[in-house]
Write a protein that holds these residues in place. Structure first.
Motif, PDB file in Angstrom:
ATOM      1  N   ARG A 111      23.724 130.537  55.126  1.00 46.80           N
ATOM      2  CA  ARG A 111      22.359 130.052  54.856  1.00 46.80           C
ATOM      3  C   ARG A 111      21.671 130.931  53.826  1.00 46.80           C
ATOM      4  N   TRP A 112      20.847 130.362  53.033  1.00 53.38           N
ATOM      5  CA  TRP A 112      19.976 131.109  52.136  1.00 53.38           C
ATOM      6  C   TRP A 112      18.937 130.141  51.598  1.00 53.38           C
ATOM      7  N   SER A 113      17.885 130.665  51.025  1.00 58.15           N
ATOM      8  CA  SER A 113      16.933 129.772  50.380  1.00 58.15           C
ATOM      9  C   SER A 113      16.207 130.460  49.233  1.00 58.15           C
ATOM     10  N   CYS A 114      15.373 131.474  49.549  1.00 55.56           N
ATOM     11  CA  CYS A 114      14.470 131.977  48.507  1.00 55.56           C
ATOM     12  C   CYS A 114      15.095 132.994  47.557  1.00 55.56           C
ATOM     13  N   ARG A 115      16.094 133.705  48.031  1.00 55.92           N
ATOM     14  CA  ARG A 115      16.757 134.773  47.248  1.00 55.92           C
ATOM     15  C   ARG A 115      15.809 135.919  46.900  1.00 55.92           C
ATOM     16  N   MET A 116      14.722 136.038  47.603  1.00 56.39           N
ATOM     17  CA  MET A 116      13.793 137.123  47.272  1.00 56.39           C
ATOM     18  C   MET A 116      13.163 137.743  48.523  1.00 56.39           C
ATOM     19  N   VAL A 163      11.961 136.575  51.290  1.00 55.81           N
ATOM     20  CA  VAL A 163      10.729 135.972  51.788  1.00 55.81           C
ATOM     21  C   VAL A 163      10.983 134.940  52.888  1.00 55.81           C
ATOM     22  N   CYS A 164      12.048 134.144  52.719  1.00 53.79           N
ATOM     23  CA  CYS A 164      12.224 133.019  53.648  1.00 53.79           C
ATOM     24  C   CYS A 164      12.879 133.436  54.964  1.00 53.79           C
ATOM     25  N   GLY A 165      13.632 134.521  54.942  1.00 53.48           N
ATOM     26  CA  GLY A 165      14.251 135.017  56.172  1.00 53.48           C
ATOM     27  C   GLY A 165      15.490 134.259  56.604  1.00 53.48           C
ATOM     28  N   SER A 166      16.094 133.489  55.710  1.00 54.98           N
ATOM     29  CA  SER A 166      17.232 132.672  56.165  1.00 54.98           C
ATOM     30  C   SER A 166      18.603 133.274  55.878  1.00 54.98           C
ATOM     31  N   CYS A 167      18.685 134.373  55.130  1.00 49.36           N
ATOM     32  CA  CYS A 167      20.000 134.860  54.708  1.00 49.36           C
ATOM     33  C   CYS A 167      20.483 136.047  55.541  1.00 49.36           C
ATOM     34  N   GLY A 168      19.934 136.222  56.741  1.00 45.94           N
ATOM     35  CA  GLY A 168      20.331 137.352  57.584  1.00 45.94           C
ATOM     36  C   GLY A 168      21.785 137.275  58.007  1.00 45.94           C
ATOM     37  N   LYS A 182      21.282 142.611  58.092  1.00 43.80           N
ATOM     38  CA  LYS A 182      20.659 142.770  56.767  1.00 43.80           C
ATOM     39  C   LYS A 182      20.246 141.426  56.201  1.00 43.80           C
ATOM     40  N   LEU A 183      19.233 141.447  55.330  1.00 41.39           N
ATOM     41  CA  LEU A 183      18.966 140.270  54.507  1.00 41.39           C
ATOM     42  C   LEU A 183      19.928 140.383  53.337  1.00 41.39           C
ATOM     43  N   THR A 184      20.850 139.442  53.210  1.00 41.79           N
ATOM     44  CA  THR A 184      21.896 139.621  52.191  1.00 41.79           C
ATOM     45  C   THR A 184      21.362 139.425  50.773  1.00 41.79           C
TER      46      THR A 184
HETATM   47  S1  FES Z   1      17.335 134.086  50.899  1.00 38.25           S
HETATM   48 FE1  FES Z   1      15.298 134.101  51.607  1.00 38.25          FE
HETATM   49  S2  FES Z   1      15.182 136.057  52.580  1.00 38.25           S
HETATM   50 FE2  FES Z   1      17.146 136.075  51.707  1.00 38.25          FE
END
Ligand code: FES
Lengths: 247, 113
Positions: A53-58, A60-65, A73-75
Motif C-alpha cells: 500500500r502507498w498513496s502520498c509518498r510524503m 502524510v497519508c500513513g498508508s505505507c507502513g 517504518k513509513l517506507t
Molecule cells: S505513502 Fe503516504 S505516508 Fe508513506
C-alpha cells in the motif's frame, strides 16, 4: 554511483499458500531512493505480482507502513542508504492479519478508532451565527502534538501489549482521545471515559514506550496514555471523596 | 462495542504511580541517610533514633515501604504479562501478597524499634 542491494520481501497469499515465504530481489538503487521507491521499482520492472500500500509518498497519508529490518517504518521516508546491511528485510506491519504480501488488514484499528469519539463533542451546538469556537495559541499547544497522528498504525505494530492482547484499545486511538480531552472546545471527556478507562483501555498500557519511539510524527502516544491515566485516576479519587463529582 | 470503566484499576495505578514517585524521590535519600550518612558519622545515630522514635515517623516510613513494595509488585506483575507469562489475574496475588507481607514485616520491625 549506482549500487546493488538485495531486498528480502515477505510474500504471502493467505488464500492460496499455507505459509508465508521470503523472496529476494537484487536491485540497483539510487542514493535518493526510499524503501517505497525500491518496492515500486520491483513491482514495475521485476515482479508485478508484489502487493503493497502507498498513496502520498510524503509521510502524510500513513498508508505505507511496513516492517523494515524488524522495525515499523513509513517506507516512503525510510532511505535505503541508511541501512548498511547486505540485505534489507521488508515485512508487513506486525500484529495485523495479512491480506496479501505487505498489505495488512486494518479493520481492527478502524473499528477501535471511532470508539474513543475522536472528534469535538459539545454539550450544545452553537448556532452558525454565533461564529467560530475561538482558541488561543496556548490552548492549542496543549493538544497539538497529539493531533499530528496520521493513523499509520506503526504504534500498534510496535506495541507488545497489543501484540499479546488485541482487545487493547491501543496507542493511536487513546492518544486521539487525549487530544480531544485536552481541546478547550471539547466537552466529551466524560463521554469518552467508558471506553478509555475500560479494562482493555488505558490501564492495559504497561509503558513500554515503543509506540512513542516508532511514531513518525512525534505524537508520543505513551505520554498521552500516562496523562489519561493520571487525569482519570484523579477523577476517580475525587468521586470517592465527593460522590457525584467524578466520571 | 460496550465498554464499562474498570473500577479497581485506578486504585492500583495510583498506588503504583505513588510508589514510583516515592521510590524515585525519597528512597535514595533514605538509603543515603541510613546506609551512608549514619555509618560515616555525618548524622548521629541518636538523632536518627530520636526521629524514628516518633510514632508518626514510623507510620510514614512503613507507609513508604508499602508504596515502594506495591510499585515493585505492580511493575513485575505487568512485566511478566509483557514477557508473555499468562494473564493478569494468575500471578497477581503472589506479587501483591509479597508486597503486603513485606509491609507487615516493616510494621513489626517498626513496633520493635
Ligand atoms: S505513502 Fe503516504 S505516508 Fe508513506
Amino acid at each position: 554511483m549506482p549500487e546493488q542491494t538485495v531486498l528480502e520481501v515477505y510474500r504471502y497469499l493467505p488464500d492460496e499458500e499455507t505459509e508465508p515465504r521470503f523472496q529476494s530481489y537484487e536491485i540497483t538503487y539510487r542514493d535518493s531512493w526510499v524503501v517505497l521507491d525500491a518496492l515500486d521499482h520491483i513491482k514495475t520492472e521485476i515482479d508485478p505480482t508484489l502487493s503493497f500500500r502507498w498513496s502520498c509518498r510524503m509521510g502524510v497519508c500513513g498508508s505505507c507502513g511496513m516492517t523494515v529490518n524488524g522495525e515499523p517504518k513509513l517506507t516512503c521516508e525510510t532511505f535505503i542508504r541508511d541501512y548498511n546491511t547486505e540485505t534489507i528485510k521488508i515485512e508487513p506491519l506486525a500484529h495485523f492479519p495479512v491480506i496479501r504480501d505487505l498489505v495488512i488488514n486494518m479493520q481492527d484499528f478502524m473499528e477501535k478508532l471511532p470508539t474513543v469519539s475522536p472528534w469535538l463533542i459539545t454539550d450544545e451546538d452553537k448556532p452558525l451565527e454565533a461564529g467560530e469556537y475561538l482558541q488561543t495559541p496556548a490552548q492549542m499547544a496543549r493538544y497539538k502534538r497529539f493531533s499530528m497522528c496520521i493513523n499509520c498504525m506503526l504504534c500498534y505494530s510496535a506495541c507488545p501489549v497489543y501484540g499479546l492482547n488485541s482487545l487493547f484499545t491501543g496507542p493511536a486511538a487513546l492518544a486521539l482521545a487525549e487530544r480531544y480531552n485536552l481541546d478547550s472546545r471539547d466537552e466529551g471527556t466524560q463521554e469518552r471515559s467508558d471506553v478509555v478507562t475500560a479494562h482493555d483501555g488505558i490501564w492495559r498500557c504497561t509503558y513500554v514506550g515503543e509506540c512513542t519511539k516508532v511514531c513518525p510524527k512525534d505524537v508520543d502516544p505513551a505520554g498521552a496514555i500516562q496523562m489519561l491515566k493520571l487525569s482519570y485516576a484523579l477523577d476517580w479519587a475525587k468521586s470517592l471523596v465527593l460522590p457525584g463529582r467524578g466520571r | 462495542m460496550t465498554a464499562k470503566p474498570d473500577k479497581t484499576a485506578p486504585l492500583f495505578w495510583l498506588l503504583f504511580a505513588g510508589g514510583g514517585t516515592a521510590s524515585a524521590m525519597l528512597l535514595p535519600a533514605m538509603v543515603f541517610v541510613t546506609g551512608v550518612a549514619v555509618p560515616a558519622g555525618w548524622v548521629a545515630e541518636d538523632d536518627l533514633m530520636a526521629l524514628i522514635g516518633n510514632p508518626l515517623t514510623r507510620l510514614v516510613v512503613v507507609s513508604l515501604v508499602f508504596l515502594f513494595l506495591f510499585h515493585w509488585a505492580h511493575r513485575f506483575r505487568y512485566a511478566l504479562v509483557d514477557l508473555g507469562f499468562g494473564g493478569l489475574g494468575k500471578q497477581a496475588w503472589l506479587f501483591y501478597g509479597t508486597a503486603l507481607a513485606g509491609t507487615g514485616l516493616a510494621g513489626l520491625a517498626a513496633l520493635r524499634l
